[in-house]
Design an enzyme around this catalytic site. Structure first.
Site, PDB file in Angstrom:
ATOM      1  N   SER A   1      -7.805  31.179 -26.874  1.00 17.18           N
ATOM      2  CA  SER A   1      -9.231  30.426 -26.705  1.00 17.18           C
ATOM      3  C   SER A   1     -10.177  32.473 -26.841  1.00 17.18           C
ATOM      4  O   SER A   1     -11.395  32.331 -27.307  1.00 17.18           O
ATOM      5  CB  SER A   1      -9.831  29.938 -25.992  1.00 17.18           C
TER       6      SER A   1
ATOM      7  N   HIS B   1      -5.812  30.908 -34.410  1.00 15.86           N
ATOM      8  CA  HIS B   1      -6.914  30.211 -32.946  1.00 15.86           C
ATOM      9  C   HIS B   1      -7.470  28.676 -33.748  1.00 15.86           C
ATOM     10  O   HIS B   1      -8.026  28.691 -35.561  1.00 15.86           O
ATOM     11  CB  HIS B   1      -8.224  31.222 -32.437  1.00 15.86           C
TER      12      HIS B   1
ATOM     13  N   GLU C   1      -9.422  31.149 -36.909  1.00 17.29           N
ATOM     14  CA  GLU C   1      -9.575  32.020 -36.757  1.00 17.29           C
ATOM     15  C   GLU C   1      -8.503  32.609 -36.761  1.00 17.29           C
ATOM     16  O   GLU C   1      -7.585  32.616 -36.010  1.00 17.29           O
ATOM     17  CB  GLU C   1     -10.294  32.737 -35.686  1.00 17.29           C
TER      18      GLU C   1
ATOM     19  N   ASN D   1     -15.674  31.084 -29.812  1.00 23.73           N
ATOM     20  CA  ASN D   1     -16.027  31.008 -28.614  1.00 23.73           C
ATOM     21  C   ASN D   1     -16.729  31.941 -27.636  1.00 23.73           C
ATOM     22  O   ASN D   1     -17.727  31.723 -27.271  1.00 23.73           O
ATOM     23  CB  ASN D   1     -14.927  31.074 -27.628  1.00 23.73           C
TER      24      ASN D   1
HETATM   25  P1  NAD Z   1      -3.953  21.258 -22.237  1.00 19.34           P
HETATM   26  O1  NAD Z   1      -3.842  21.448 -20.826  1.00 19.34           O
HETATM   27  O2  NAD Z   1      -4.165  19.960 -23.134  1.00 19.34           O
HETATM   28  O3  NAD Z   1      -1.968  21.617 -22.435  1.00 19.34           O
HETATM   29  C1  NAD Z   1      -1.315  22.929 -21.919  1.00 19.34           C
HETATM   30  C2  NAD Z   1      -0.040  22.608 -21.769  1.00 19.34           C
HETATM   31  O4  NAD Z   1       0.940  24.201 -22.167  1.00 19.34           O
HETATM   32  C3  NAD Z   1       0.566  21.086 -20.649  1.00 19.34           C
HETATM   33  O5  NAD Z   1       1.209  20.496 -21.326  1.00 19.34           O
HETATM   34  C4  NAD Z   1       1.525  22.362 -19.654  1.00 19.34           C
HETATM   35  O6  NAD Z   1       2.101  21.428 -19.431  1.00 19.34           O
HETATM   36  C5  NAD Z   1       1.950  23.488 -21.095  1.00 19.34           C
HETATM   37  N1  NAD Z   1       2.265  25.010 -20.103  1.00 19.34           N
HETATM   38  C6  NAD Z   1       2.134  25.245 -18.904  1.00 19.34           C
HETATM   39  N2  NAD Z   1       2.971  26.534 -19.189  1.00 19.34           N
HETATM   40  C7  NAD Z   1       3.879  26.627 -19.651  1.00 19.34           C
HETATM   41  C8  NAD Z   1       5.189  27.149 -19.834  1.00 19.34           C
HETATM   42  N3  NAD Z   1       4.781  27.977 -19.429  1.00 19.34           N
HETATM   43  N4  NAD Z   1       5.707  27.057 -21.575  1.00 19.34           N
HETATM   44  C9  NAD Z   1       5.773  25.685 -21.788  1.00 19.34           C
HETATM   45  N5  NAD Z   1       4.283  25.040 -21.812  1.00 19.34           N
HETATM   46  C10 NAD Z   1       3.619  25.331 -20.434  1.00 19.34           C
HETATM   47  O7  NAD Z   1      -4.581  23.009 -22.457  1.00 19.34           O
HETATM   48  P2  NAD Z   1      -5.593  23.174 -24.675  1.00 19.34           P
HETATM   49  O8  NAD Z   1      -6.268  22.016 -24.652  1.00 19.34           O
HETATM   50  O9  NAD Z   1      -3.663  22.754 -25.284  1.00 19.34           O
HETATM   51  O10 NAD Z   1      -5.061  24.766 -24.300  1.00 19.34           O
HETATM   52  C11 NAD Z   1      -3.995  25.062 -25.051  1.00 19.34           C
HETATM   53  C12 NAD Z   1      -4.224  26.771 -25.397  1.00 19.34           C
HETATM   54  O11 NAD Z   1      -4.861  26.734 -26.705  1.00 19.34           O
HETATM   55  C13 NAD Z   1      -5.606  27.237 -24.240  1.00 19.34           C
HETATM   56  O12 NAD Z   1      -4.921  28.734 -24.404  1.00 19.34           O
HETATM   57  C14 NAD Z   1      -6.608  27.140 -25.239  1.00 19.34           C
HETATM   58  O13 NAD Z   1      -7.377  28.116 -24.842  1.00 19.34           O
HETATM   59  C15 NAD Z   1      -6.449  26.989 -26.054  1.00 19.34           C
HETATM   60  N6  NAD Z   1      -7.266  26.262 -27.458  1.00 19.34           N
HETATM   61  C16 NAD Z   1      -7.706  25.025 -26.552  1.00 19.34           C
HETATM   62  C17 NAD Z   1      -9.241  24.711 -27.397  1.00 19.34           C
HETATM   63  C18 NAD Z   1      -9.589  22.959 -27.150  1.00 19.34           C
HETATM   64  O14 NAD Z   1     -10.449  22.617 -27.486  1.00 19.34           O
HETATM   65  N7  NAD Z   1      -8.917  22.588 -25.427  1.00 19.34           N
HETATM   66  C19 NAD Z   1      -8.813  25.302 -28.573  1.00 19.34           C
HETATM   67  C20 NAD Z   1      -8.570  26.143 -29.032  1.00 19.34           C
HETATM   68  C21 NAD Z   1      -7.307  26.772 -28.248  1.00 19.34           C
END
Ligand code: NAD
Length: 291
Positions: A126, A147, A159, A197
């Site tokens: 993000s 993204h 994105e 963002n």
């Molecule tokens: P989340 O906390 O729901 O999930 C993250 C997952 O990553 C967890 O299941 C965790 O166990 C896993 N994980 C951690 N370290 C790991 C590793 N080394 N190898 C494999 N798995 C691993 O988070 P999310 O909301 O799904 O966000 C994930 C990514 O997407 C982040 O970079 C976030 O910034 C981005 N993102 C989030 C959103 C949102 O609205 N939540 C929107 C766009 C992008």
């Protein structure tokens, strides 16, 4: 010599991280007939994600948006992976793990040993600099930001963020490919928070500052922005949907890169995260949710 990548309607898609974003991204590609390989270091989370994908496909079948053959085909297209070796046949790998720079770069370094030469690697970060992350990948010319937005299966925008040495064919190919899965791509230069963002997180931060100061309740703030600014949901409910840990991490990156004091994460946001109140995914954030 640069080998032209082959991202087609038959492409095998790897997804690393099976949290909210990983699951939503998996659903997008499953519904477009792609085989998906999905991994998480937390095996309980991976099992929950597979279970949830099965339930979502079944619901789509019950609603009549999938027929019985499609449902079986899509279910068979899901491969849970306990090891990165299983990503060796993937044409496109999308990293969607926690928003932590060192965790992401350490993953990229381990993953590099298993990627095939033509594989395109993307991050769903993000806020982190794609240029900085690119220093840790096997093939920087085949690396870029893709993204998605939350919930990924529902939100139309994606994105696309190339960095300076992303090969133009990779950017072109991915931008075109993203339209084939029903999304609308916008391309953006590598800059903190990209487009959405960079505009959204300052608003969320200000909403938490208003709440912290006692100016208004969470309900009042969100009602004001839905009814007064015509937002489909209030900033605090949206923060809960994104995940308060993710919001905190994005704000910290924006603040660090700009030195703009209005981007300094509020102490209330930090407190919620420290107390494990992460929003929808933990059952409580600014509002309460049933899990
Ligand atoms: P989340 O906390 O729901 O999930 C993250 C997952 O990553 C967890 O299941 C965790 O166990 C896993 N994980 C951690 N370290 C790991 C590793 N080394 N190898 C494999 N798995 C691993 O988070 P999310 O909301 O799904 O966000 C994930 C990514 O997407 C982040 O970079 C976030 O910034 C981005 N993102 C989030 C959103 C949102 O609205 N939540 C929107 C766009 C992008």
């Amino acid at each position: 010599m640069f080998l032209m990548p082959e991202i087609t309607s038959k492409a095998m898609i790897g997804i690393i991280g099976s949290g909210q974003m990983g699951q939503g991204i998996a659903e997008v590609f499953l519904h477009n007939g792609h085989p998906i390989f999905i991994h998480d270091t937390d095996s309980n989370q991976l099992n929950t994600a597979i279970d949830s994908l099965h339930k979502r496909l079944h619901r789509a079948y019950e609603k009549g948006t999938l027929d019985a053959n499609q449902k079986i085909h899509f279910l068979n297209n899901i491969t849970p992976c306990h090891n990165l070796v299983q990503f060796a046949s993937c044409d496109l790998i999308i990293e969607a793990i926690i928003e932590d720079f060192d965790t992401k770069t350490s993953l990229f370094e381990r993953l590099g040993k298993h990627q095939k030469n033509t594989c395109i690697l993307a991050t769903n970060t993000s806020s982190f600099s794609i240029t900085s992350l690119a220093k840790h990948v096997k093939s920087p010319e085949r690396f870029l930001g893709i993204h998605f937005f939350n919930p990924a299966h529902h939100m139309p925008l994606v994105e696309i963020i190339p960095h300076q040495t992303t090969h133009p064919d990779v950017t072109r190919n991915i931008t075109q490919f993203i339209t084939t899965v029903g999304k609308t791509p916008v391309t953006c230069q590598d800059s903190p928070g990209f487009i959405v963002n960079r505009l959204l997180l300052p608003l969320i931060n200000q909403a938490t500052i208003l709440l912290e100061s006692g100016t208004a309740t969470a309900d009042a703030i969100d009602t004001a922005m839905t009814l007064g600014a015509n937002f489909p949901m209030g900033p605090l409910a949206l923060a809960d949907l994104i995940g308060l840990d993710t919001c905190l991490s994005i704000l910290a990156t924006l603040h660090e890169s700009s030195n703009d004091s209005s981007l300094k994460p509020s102490s209330l946001l930090k407190q919620y995260v420290a107390n494990g109140k992460l929003g929808r995914k933990s059952g409580e954030g600014f509002f309460r949710y049933s899990l």
